[in-house]
Scaffold this motif. Sequence first.
Motif, PDB file in Angstrom:
ATOM      1  N   ILE A   1       7.802   4.845   1.296  1.00  0.00           N
ATOM      2  CA  ILE A   1       7.093   5.690   0.329  1.00  0.00           C
ATOM      3  C   ILE A   1       8.054   6.305  -0.685  1.00  0.00           C
TER       4      ILE A   1
ATOM      5  N   ALA B   1      -4.156   2.305  11.153  1.00  0.00           N
ATOM      6  CA  ALA B   1      -4.938   2.291   9.909  1.00  0.00           C
ATOM      7  C   ALA B   1      -6.223   1.487  10.020  1.00  0.00           C
TER       8      ALA B   1
ATOM      9  N   GLN C   1       0.822  -1.207   0.000  1.00  0.00           N
ATOM     10  CA  GLN C   1       0.000   0.000   0.000  1.00  0.00           C
ATOM     11  C   GLN C   1       0.856   1.258   0.000  1.00  0.00           C
ATOM     12  N   LEU C   2       1.879   1.270   0.839  1.00  0.00           N
ATOM     13  CA  LEU C   2       2.739   2.443   0.947  1.00  0.00           C
ATOM     14  C   LEU C   2       3.604   2.641  -0.297  1.00  0.00           C
TER      15      LEU C   2
ATOM     16  N   ILE D   1      -3.705   7.429   4.003  1.00  0.00           N
ATOM     17  CA  ILE D   1      -2.275   7.254   4.301  1.00  0.00           C
ATOM     18  C   ILE D   1      -1.724   8.502   4.973  1.00  0.00           C
ATOM     19  N   ASP D   2      -2.068   9.672   4.434  1.00  0.00           N
ATOM     20  CA  ASP D   2      -1.589  10.930   5.017  1.00  0.00           C
ATOM     21  C   ASP D   2      -2.055  11.084   6.462  1.00  0.00           C
TER      22      ASP D   2
ATOM     23  N   TYR E   1       1.964   4.662  -3.032  1.00  0.00           N
ATOM     24  CA  TYR E   1       1.519   6.011  -2.691  1.00  0.00           C
ATOM     25  C   TYR E   1       1.872   7.023  -3.781  1.00  0.00           C
TER      26      TYR E   1
ATOM     27  N   GLU F   1      -7.870   7.065  -0.649  1.00  0.00           N
ATOM     28  CA  GLU F   1      -6.777   6.171  -0.249  1.00  0.00           C
ATOM     29  C   GLU F   1      -5.539   6.960   0.164  1.00  0.00           C
TER      30      GLU F   1
ATOM     31  N   TYR G   1       1.802   1.481  12.190  1.00  0.00           N
ATOM     32  CA  TYR G   1       1.008   2.010  11.083  1.00  0.00           C
ATOM     33  C   TYR G   1      -0.249   1.164  10.888  1.00  0.00           C
TER      34      TYR G   1
END
Length: 209
Positions: free
Chosen positions: A173, A207, A16-17, A150-151, A20, A146, A203
């Motif tokens: 990232i 999340a 996922q990261l 993350i932010d 980004y 999305e 994280y």
Amino acid sequence: MKLKTTVTNEQSVIEQLSQYRQKKARIQVLSNYSVGAGITVSRLNEDDQLQELHRKLRGLPSYLYLSKREQELETVAHIYLSRYPAGIKAQKRAVPAHAPDPEDTQLLQELRRKIQKVIAARGYDVREGIDEIIERLTELQDLQAEVGQIDTVLQALESYRPEYARIIQRHLIDEVAWEEVAKEMSLSKSVFYRWRKKAIEEYEKLAIC
């Protein structure tokens, strides 16, 4: 079994990261996609013009914008438009392209063309049709959600474990090599990877909603 689940979750977070920056780039491309008349997808997204179209069809007297034939379309369409959702995805589903009855299908398709006609009347030159524009709007909104998630998680992590947030930002990232990040943070290899593991775990906890 627990170890396998942990590894899978860790891989999911890393994947996922790592996507980004690609998602940010795609947002930039989608935001500048023109639908005609100097209007971009991001402008449609900000103004929520499609929601306004549904509001217009729902709230104004039919005779102000529909011909006699179109009023007949409206009457039949209300059978299928029992609700007028705000979300872009739901809006697309609100006007089905097909119905069990062939005549109803024809009427609904005419209504879809009417919505497109209203968009054009408001100053939008729809180049590729309403369906494709909605698809781009939907993709843009999904990606923005999305990236925004993350932010938000990174900001929360920064508030109490800034070193973890930095490892995630720089290594996962920005994809900076671990040696460089470790050097920047004055960490040994073993400490870096220990913190990296903990950073991913923290994280993941933040999340989860």
